[in-house]
Design a protein around this motif. Sequence first.
Motif, mmCIF file in Angstrom:
data_model
loop_
_atom_site.group_PDB
_atom_site.id
_atom_site.type_symbol
_atom_site.label_atom_id
_atom_site.label_comp_id
_atom_site.label_asym_id
_atom_site.label_seq_id
_atom_site.Cartn_x
_atom_site.Cartn_y
_atom_site.Cartn_z
ATOM 1 N N GLU A 73 96.731 -69.971 -14.635
ATOM 2 C CA GLU A 73 95.641 -70.723 -14.469
ATOM 3 C C GLU A 73 94.597 -69.698 -14.027
ATOM 4 O O GLU A 73 94.761 -68.656 -13.340
ATOM 5 C CB GLU A 73 95.884 -71.753 -13.499
ATOM 6 C CG GLU A 73 96.665 -72.927 -13.940
ATOM 7 C CD GLU A 73 96.034 -73.503 -15.039
ATOM 8 O OE1 GLU A 73 94.916 -73.965 -15.172
ATOM 9 O OE2 GLU A 73 97.108 -73.559 -16.011
ATOM 10 N N ALA A 74 93.500 -69.758 -14.327
ATOM 11 C CA ALA A 74 92.164 -68.738 -14.106
ATOM 12 C C ALA A 74 91.964 -68.697 -12.782
ATOM 13 O O ALA A 74 91.495 -67.578 -12.396
ATOM 14 C CB ALA A 74 91.031 -69.540 -14.967
ATOM 15 N N ASP A 75 92.071 -69.698 -11.983
ATOM 16 C CA ASP A 75 91.764 -69.504 -10.463
ATOM 17 C C ASP A 75 92.943 -69.131 -9.770
ATOM 18 O O ASP A 75 92.713 -69.212 -8.365
ATOM 19 C CB ASP A 75 90.976 -70.544 -10.093
ATOM 20 C CG ASP A 75 91.646 -71.915 -10.426
ATOM 21 O OD1 ASP A 75 91.327 -72.978 -9.830
ATOM 22 O OD2 ASP A 75 92.834 -72.003 -10.809
ATOM 23 N N THR A 76 94.131 -68.906 -10.154
ATOM 24 C CA THR A 76 95.281 -68.537 -9.348
ATOM 25 C C THR A 76 95.090 -67.025 -8.944
ATOM 26 O O THR A 76 94.822 -66.126 -9.707
ATOM 27 C CB THR A 76 96.666 -68.711 -10.125
ATOM 28 O OG1 THR A 76 96.757 -69.901 -10.712
ATOM 29 C CG2 THR A 76 97.794 -68.205 -9.324
ATOM 30 N N PRO A 77 95.237 -66.906 -7.501
ATOM 31 C CA PRO A 77 94.842 -65.738 -7.097
ATOM 32 C C PRO A 77 95.959 -64.505 -7.500
ATOM 33 O O PRO A 77 97.254 -64.878 -7.838
ATOM 34 C CB PRO A 77 95.002 -65.919 -5.467
ATOM 35 C CG PRO A 77 94.831 -67.472 -5.382
ATOM 36 C CD PRO A 77 95.264 -67.749 -6.600
ATOM 37 N N LYS A 114 97.903 -78.647 -6.993
ATOM 38 C CA LYS A 114 97.052 -77.613 -7.936
ATOM 39 C C LYS A 114 98.063 -76.671 -8.749
ATOM 40 O O LYS A 114 98.726 -75.987 -8.190
ATOM 41 C CB LYS A 114 96.324 -76.800 -6.963
ATOM 42 C CG LYS A 114 95.205 -75.768 -7.797
ATOM 43 C CD LYS A 114 94.476 -75.022 -6.795
ATOM 44 C CE LYS A 114 93.710 -74.070 -7.600
ATOM 45 N NZ LYS A 114 94.241 -72.865 -8.023
#
Lengths: 111, 115
Positions: free
Chosen positions: A57-61, A44
């Motif tokens: 990336e938009a969903d990287t914490p 990922k």
Amino acid sequence: DAMVIQNPRYQVTQFGKPVTLSCSQTLNHNVMYWYQQKSSQAPKLLFHYYDKDFNNEADTPDNFQSRRPNTSFCFLDIRSPGLGDAAMYLCATSRDGGNQYFGPGTRLLVL
Amino acid sequence: AQSVTQLDSHVSVSEGTPVLLRCNYSSSYSPSLFWYVQHPNKGLQLLLKYTSAATLVKGINGFEAEFKKSETSFHLTKPSAHMSDAAEYFCVVRLVAGNNRKLIWGLGTSLAVNP
């Protein structure tokens, strides 16, 4: 041989204790990537640097950060590792977004 | 939108028999397609790639893949499996959007080779 090097190969950290993973390359590639790969899953993408430009990336914490002090080196910082962050972390490089060359990975264990 | 589907999560073959790992892709334009292999606890290695040249692509270790636009497929094959082929295989399509080039990964196919 030109290559992508990741150190250390295995990293053990404590819950909540900051940890840094390292990647270096001798390919002189201008793009560097960090991936997270959990067991039996596909890699990922967390983020990448295109030259000095950082692309998250938009969903990287927010817990995950990266630094690229020069062309050859890139670091992955995990500010407060949780148990769910235990994974293999893969670094890759490419020339202008072409073929990606992967390092051997760092396996992170969070206790 | 671009995506890739690996049709089998696990394939088991006997040593010396053919290998077929199936991959279908979805792309709004001519894609770049790759197969990567990952041996246990090791990094990813590029097996082969298709980038709009010859539709039959030969890779390392005797693997090859054929791009079939009419079937939107890019299946990986090898005539005769070897024990050392046991690994995880990922089919990948490259997304190109301006300066952003990133890989879209299939979920992987685990290949077991039995003696």
